[in-house]
Write a protein that holds these residues in place. Sequence first.
Motif, PDB file in Angstrom:
ATOM      1  N   PHE A  11       0.822  -1.204   0.000  1.00 51.59           N
ATOM      2  CA  PHE A  11       0.000   0.000   0.000  1.00 51.59           C
ATOM      3  C   PHE A  11       0.860   1.260   0.000  1.00 51.59           C
ATOM      4  CE2 PHE A  11      -2.121   3.373   2.432  1.00 51.59           C
ATOM      5  CZ  PHE A  11      -3.194   3.618   1.593  1.00 51.59           C
ATOM      6  N   LEU A  12       1.889   1.296   0.817  1.00 48.26           N
ATOM      7  CA  LEU A  12       2.770   2.467   0.879  1.00 48.26           C
ATOM      8  C   LEU A  12       3.529   2.668  -0.432  1.00 48.26           C
ATOM      9  CD1 LEU A  12       4.120   2.240   4.541  1.00 48.26           C
ATOM     10  CD2 LEU A  12       2.417   3.826   3.607  1.00 48.26           C
ATOM     11  N   ALA A  14       2.384   1.789  -3.387  1.00 48.59           N
ATOM     12  CA  ALA A  14       1.390   2.292  -4.340  1.00 48.59           C
ATOM     13  C   ALA A  14       1.128   3.776  -4.121  1.00 48.59           C
ATOM     14  CB  ALA A  14       0.095   1.493  -4.222  1.00 48.59           C
ATOM     15  N   VAL A  15       1.066   4.197  -2.878  1.00 45.82           N
ATOM     16  CA  VAL A  15       0.852   5.620  -2.582  1.00 45.82           C
ATOM     17  C   VAL A  15       2.046   6.446  -3.070  1.00 45.82           C
ATOM     18  CG1 VAL A  15       0.669   7.294  -0.688  1.00 45.82           C
ATOM     19  CG2 VAL A  15      -0.753   5.250  -0.682  1.00 45.82           C
ATOM     20  N   CYS A  16       3.253   5.951  -2.881  1.00 48.79           N
ATOM     21  CA  CYS A  16       4.447   6.666  -3.362  1.00 48.79           C
ATOM     22  C   CYS A  16       4.433   6.798  -4.886  1.00 48.79           C
ATOM     23  CB  CYS A  16       5.706   5.956  -2.903  1.00 48.79           C
ATOM     24  SG  CYS A  16       6.023   6.101  -1.137  1.00 48.79           S
ATOM     25  N   LEU A  18       1.784   6.775  -6.795  1.00 49.97           N
ATOM     26  CA  LEU A  18       0.720   7.716  -7.114  1.00 49.97           C
ATOM     27  C   LEU A  18       1.187   9.158  -6.917  1.00 49.97           C
ATOM     28  CD1 LEU A  18      -2.303   8.242  -7.823  1.00 49.97           C
ATOM     29  CD2 LEU A  18      -2.709   8.178  -5.361  1.00 49.97           C
ATOM     30  N   ILE A  19       1.903   9.413  -5.855  1.00 48.18           N
ATOM     31  CA  ILE A  19       2.422  10.756  -5.594  1.00 48.18           C
ATOM     32  C   ILE A  19       3.400  11.176  -6.688  1.00 48.18           C
ATOM     33  CG2 ILE A  19       3.883  12.096  -4.024  1.00 48.18           C
ATOM     34  CD1 ILE A  19       2.482  10.601  -1.710  1.00 48.18           C
ATOM     35  N   THR A  21       3.372  10.169  -9.787  1.00 49.27           N
ATOM     36  CA  THR A  21       2.579  10.429 -10.988  1.00 49.27           C
ATOM     37  C   THR A  21       1.891  11.783 -10.901  1.00 49.27           C
ATOM     38  OG1 THR A  21       2.219   8.048 -11.211  1.00 49.27           O
ATOM     39  CG2 THR A  21       0.805   9.481 -12.505  1.00 49.27           C
TER      40      THR A  21
END
Length: 146
Positions: A11-12, A14-16, A18-19, A21
């Motif tokens: 999850f972390l 994926a969040v990184c 996304l950030i 992008t």
Amino acid sequence: MEDYAILIIIFLMAVCLLILTVIGYWGVFCKAGEKGWKVLIPFYNEYLLFKIAWKPSICLFKWLCLFLYEVVSVTLNAGVLLDTLQFALPSIAFGLTVTLYYSLSRAFGHGFGYTVGIMFLPFIFVLLLGVGRSRYTRPDKYRDKF
């Protein structure tokens, strides 16, 4: 307990990504003359991306295809026409998305290889467009005038 740790790590990550992008698209918007914070508004950011790279009217057509796909998907009477539409509408939307990415890479002076990179690794290639040396070279005569 270890399963949750792996899920938290994924999850972390994926969040990184996304950030990264979002930072890339923020730079793309700024280079194209739009305000960067507009990338955070759902649907409007895609509309502006179509405006930057291609034509905003095509974005509305893509949304119409996806909306009709949802309508056809919930229809209970399956027939040949509905099955064909269920295949054709998302295929059209996918083709428009690929063309959008190609137009975006052309607007920044890159080719089809960069389009493939944007499709499969957007957190790298969009970041390179936004904060790298790429310059927005799209002439105004190709943009829709309102």
